[in-house]
Design an enzyme around this catalytic site. Sequence first.
Site, PDB file in Angstrom:
ATOM      1  N   ARG A 167       0.839  -1.194   0.000  1.00  0.00           N
ATOM      2  CA  ARG A 167       0.000   0.000   0.000  1.00  0.00           C
ATOM      3  C   ARG A 167       0.876   1.247   0.000  1.00  0.00           C
ATOM      4  O   ARG A 167       1.448   1.604   1.026  1.00  0.00           O
ATOM      5  CB  ARG A 167      -0.899   0.003   1.231  1.00  0.00           C
ATOM      6  CG  ARG A 167      -1.789  -1.211   1.342  1.00  0.00           C
ATOM      7  CD  ARG A 167      -2.495  -1.208   2.696  1.00  0.00           C
ATOM      8  NE  ARG A 167      -3.312  -2.395   2.880  1.00  0.00           N
ATOM      9  CZ  ARG A 167      -3.963  -2.675   4.002  1.00  0.00           C
ATOM     10  NH1 ARG A 167      -3.875  -1.838   5.045  1.00  0.00           N
ATOM     11  NH2 ARG A 167      -4.684  -3.770   4.097  1.00  0.00           N
ATOM     12  N   ASP A 224       1.411   5.179   0.196  1.00  0.00           N
ATOM     13  CA  ASP A 224       0.671   6.212   0.923  1.00  0.00           C
ATOM     14  C   ASP A 224       0.174   7.307  -0.008  1.00  0.00           C
ATOM     15  O   ASP A 224       0.608   7.413  -1.162  1.00  0.00           O
ATOM     16  CB  ASP A 224       1.563   6.844   1.996  1.00  0.00           C
ATOM     17  CG  ASP A 224       1.942   5.861   3.075  1.00  0.00           C
ATOM     18  OD1 ASP A 224       1.128   4.974   3.382  1.00  0.00           O
ATOM     19  OD2 ASP A 224       3.053   5.981   3.631  1.00  0.00           O
ATOM     20  N   TYR A 281      12.753   1.201  -3.631  1.00  0.00           N
ATOM     21  CA  TYR A 281      12.191   2.547  -3.566  1.00  0.00           C
ATOM     22  C   TYR A 281      13.288   3.568  -3.847  1.00  0.00           C
ATOM     23  O   TYR A 281      14.468   3.328  -3.551  1.00  0.00           O
ATOM     24  CB  TYR A 281      11.621   2.843  -2.177  1.00  0.00           C
ATOM     25  CG  TYR A 281      10.281   2.221  -1.887  1.00  0.00           C
ATOM     26  CD1 TYR A 281       9.098   2.903  -2.174  1.00  0.00           C
ATOM     27  CD2 TYR A 281      10.190   0.964  -1.301  1.00  0.00           C
ATOM     28  CE1 TYR A 281       7.865   2.349  -1.886  1.00  0.00           C
ATOM     29  CE2 TYR A 281       8.952   0.388  -1.012  1.00  0.00           C
ATOM     30  CZ  TYR A 281       7.799   1.089  -1.312  1.00  0.00           C
ATOM     31  OH  TYR A 281       6.570   0.535  -1.028  1.00  0.00           O
ATOM     32  N   ARG A 292      10.412   7.016   4.059  1.00  0.00           N
ATOM     33  CA  ARG A 292      10.378   8.455   4.322  1.00  0.00           C
ATOM     34  C   ARG A 292      11.005   8.783   5.684  1.00  0.00           C
ATOM     35  O   ARG A 292      11.608   9.850   5.857  1.00  0.00           O
ATOM     36  CB  ARG A 292       8.941   8.944   4.256  1.00  0.00           C
ATOM     37  CG  ARG A 292       8.365   8.880   2.837  1.00  0.00           C
ATOM     38  CD  ARG A 292       6.844   8.960   2.839  1.00  0.00           C
ATOM     39  NE  ARG A 292       6.385  10.201   3.433  1.00  0.00           N
ATOM     40  CZ  ARG A 292       5.112  10.410   3.779  1.00  0.00           C
ATOM     41  NH1 ARG A 292       4.196   9.454   3.599  1.00  0.00           N
ATOM     42  NH2 ARG A 292       4.757  11.571   4.303  1.00  0.00           N
TER      43      ARG A 292
END
Length: 249
Positions: A51, A53, A111, A202
């Site tokens: 998922r 964000d 990522y 993050r």
Amino acid sequence: MARKLKITLAYDGTDFHGWQVQPGVPTIQGELERVLAQIEGGPVAVAGSGRTDAGVHALGQVASLELTNPIPAANLKKAMNRLLPPSIRVVGVDEAPAEFHARSAARAKVYEYRLWRAEVCPPMLYRYVYHHPYPLDFEAMTAAAPLFEGARNFRSLAGADDTREEEDVARPRTIYSSRLEAGEELVRYTVRGSGFLRHMVRNIVGTLLEVGKGNLQAPEIPRILDAADRQRAGPTAPARGLFLVRVEY
């Protein structure tokens, strides 16, 4: 007979409330299920590899689903892209084994976080980078990035609003590589791991920024991770600089 399909997606997450379906707001999963229901003539459940964000982008998100419609994969790709908003593109459709599931079959994810360090951020890039035109010690940040590698409990980097059970949050995960590359204007942080907690990438970036500002020293990072305490790590970097680059199977 139902057929299992693997779909690879790219999307601009700016205008969506993340991946997961939520009532009354646009989501990536919701848009996919909407157009697939039109093609199938009935509800279609779409499972993503994870998922993302709200505001997070993807270059290679993967989803799995079942269709009874015999439409060839190449034609399904065209049909979905005709019905989806331009901010979501299907870049690949493949037949998959019946047991394939985009989330449980994933072996690693990559990522990338993009930081724009120049004084002025071009408007066409603003939605896709974190503009940070302030002094940073990139040598210290580059040296600190590999310290996140290894298998461990990454509880210190979990999102404060992670709704998973504590047992799952505390489950060991492995970061295979963690690298920061600073160009003249664009800084790229790339991380490859077996799995990630909510906001984890993050929060890594936020911690590296604290190193770059001189508020943290690199040797403190292992101690921060060992503490399993979210309060010890840096703040959460904005979503707009984050991309899911690919999912490995």
